[in-house]
Design a protein around this motif. Structure first.
Motif, mmCIF file in Angstrom:
data_model
loop_
_atom_site.group_PDB
_atom_site.id
_atom_site.type_symbol
_atom_site.label_atom_id
_atom_site.label_comp_id
_atom_site.label_asym_id
_atom_site.label_seq_id
_atom_site.Cartn_x
_atom_site.Cartn_y
_atom_site.Cartn_z
ATOM 1 N N ALA A 174 -4.538 -11.645 11.345
ATOM 2 C CA ALA A 174 -5.913 -12.164 11.335
ATOM 3 C C ALA A 174 -6.863 -11.281 12.142
ATOM 4 O O ALA A 174 -8.082 -11.324 11.947
ATOM 5 N N HIS A 175 -6.302 -10.447 13.042
ATOM 6 C CA HIS A 175 -7.111 -9.481 13.801
ATOM 7 C C HIS A 175 -7.225 -8.142 13.070
ATOM 8 O O HIS A 175 -7.844 -7.203 13.581
ATOM 9 N N ASN A 176 -6.597 -8.043 11.897
ATOM 10 C CA ASN A 176 -6.648 -6.813 11.104
ATOM 11 C C ASN A 176 -7.281 -7.034 9.727
ATOM 12 O O ASN A 176 -7.182 -6.178 8.851
ATOM 13 N N SER A 225 -12.069 -2.596 21.808
ATOM 14 C CA SER A 225 -11.218 -2.777 22.985
ATOM 15 C C SER A 225 -9.834 -2.154 22.792
ATOM 16 O O SER A 225 -9.395 -1.917 21.662
ATOM 17 N N ASN A 226 -9.171 -1.920 23.920
ATOM 18 C CA ASN A 226 -7.780 -1.456 23.880
ATOM 19 C C ASN A 226 -6.913 -2.414 23.074
ATOM 20 O O ASN A 226 -6.033 -1.990 22.319
ATOM 21 N N LYS A 227 -7.165 -3.716 23.247
ATOM 22 C CA LYS A 227 -6.353 -4.723 22.572
ATOM 23 C C LYS A 227 -6.497 -4.618 21.055
ATOM 24 O O LYS A 227 -5.514 -4.723 20.313
ATOM 25 N N GLU A 228 -7.731 -4.403 20.572
ATOM 26 C CA GLU A 228 -7.962 -4.269 19.130
ATOM 27 C C GLU A 228 -7.210 -3.059 18.577
ATOM 28 O O GLU A 228 -6.603 -3.124 17.502
ATOM 29 N N ILE A 229 -7.260 -1.938 19.317
ATOM 30 C CA ILE A 229 -6.559 -0.725 18.884
ATOM 31 C C ILE A 229 -5.056 -0.965 18.905
ATOM 32 O O ILE A 229 -4.333 -0.584 17.976
ATOM 33 N N SER A 230 -4.586 -1.619 19.961
ATOM 34 C CA SER A 230 -3.164 -1.930 20.105
ATOM 35 C C SER A 230 -2.670 -2.795 18.945
ATOM 36 O O SER A 230 -1.627 -2.526 18.343
ATOM 37 N N LEU A 231 -3.443 -3.838 18.597
ATOM 38 C CA LEU A 231 -3.071 -4.719 17.487
ATOM 39 C C LEU A 231 -3.111 -3.969 16.156
ATOM 40 O O LEU A 231 -2.260 -4.148 15.295
#
Length: 212
Positions: free
Chosen positions: A206-208, A20-26
């Motif tokens: 935690a998302h990385n 997702s865009n959010k995953e890339i953004s994070l």
């Protein structure tokens, strides 16, 4: 900048699934709007496929390009840590410069010299010269359930993140127990190695972090 996006999509599993865009953004630490703009450019170049509301994945062309970049980058990171004794949190920027100056021949020589490492210091797989790489987990620490015990498999290649995790004394292959997820995008509270000392891992970190 284009290369950073390809590498992060590769790391997030864009060879096998949609991210997702959010995953890339994070992962990159930039605004979601900037991600949308660059993804459109990458799609125009035939490097990614973007399905609205579904996500982004690498094309065969994008995967080959990303795997080559990741291979050279991680070989240099391994060299810097193992042979020049750099701190593992400090090698990203050096490897970023070196990867762009590395021919395929030099990458092969470096791989031979390092005796064909499978993983870089922060746990990421090193693709082979023909772009092949083993399957890895794409499950995030943020997705672990309260009470679950997991192994930290790898960390996204980001200097700020790696410095932060170094300060928390977290490394790939550490076994941790998830105590709780604090509400409203608060930290994930974990313990390590059976120790009762609680460690707060930020929502973004935690998302990385990938677990198995």
């Amino acid at each position: 900048m284009k290369e950073d996006y390809l590498k992060i999509i590769f790391e997030l599993g864009g060879s096998h699934k949609k991210v997702s865009n959010k995953e890339i953004s994070l992962g990159l630490g930039i605004a979601a709007g900037s991600v949308t703009e660059m993804i459109s450019k990458l799609a125009d170049e035939g490097l990614v496929v973007h399905e609205p509301y579904a996500g982004i994945s690498l094309t065969a062309k994008g995967q080959r390009y990303a795997a080559e970049l990741v291979r050279k980058h991680r070989l240099w990171e391994t060299f810097l840590v193992d042979k020049l004794h750099y701190n593992f949190a400090d090698v990203h920027s050096e490897a970023e410069v070196l990867e762009h100056q590395t021919s395929d021949r030099l990458a092969e020589a470096l791989d031979d010299f390092l005796q064909h490492p499978d993983h870089c210091p922060h746990g990421g797989v090193i693709p082979s010269a023909n772009g092949k790489f083993p399957d890895v987990s794409h499950r995030l620490l943020a997705e672990a359930a309260d009470g679950e015990t997991v192994v930290l498999e790898r960390f996204l290649d980001n200097h700020e993140l790696l410095t932060y995790l170094e300060e928390l004394h977290l490394r790939p292959q550490d076994e941790v127990r998830v105590i709780r997820h604090e509400p409203f995008e608060g930290p994930i509270v974990i313990t390590k190695d059976g120790n009762e000392h609680k460690i707060n891992v930020s929502y973004k970190a935690a998302h990385n972090i990938f677990i198995k």
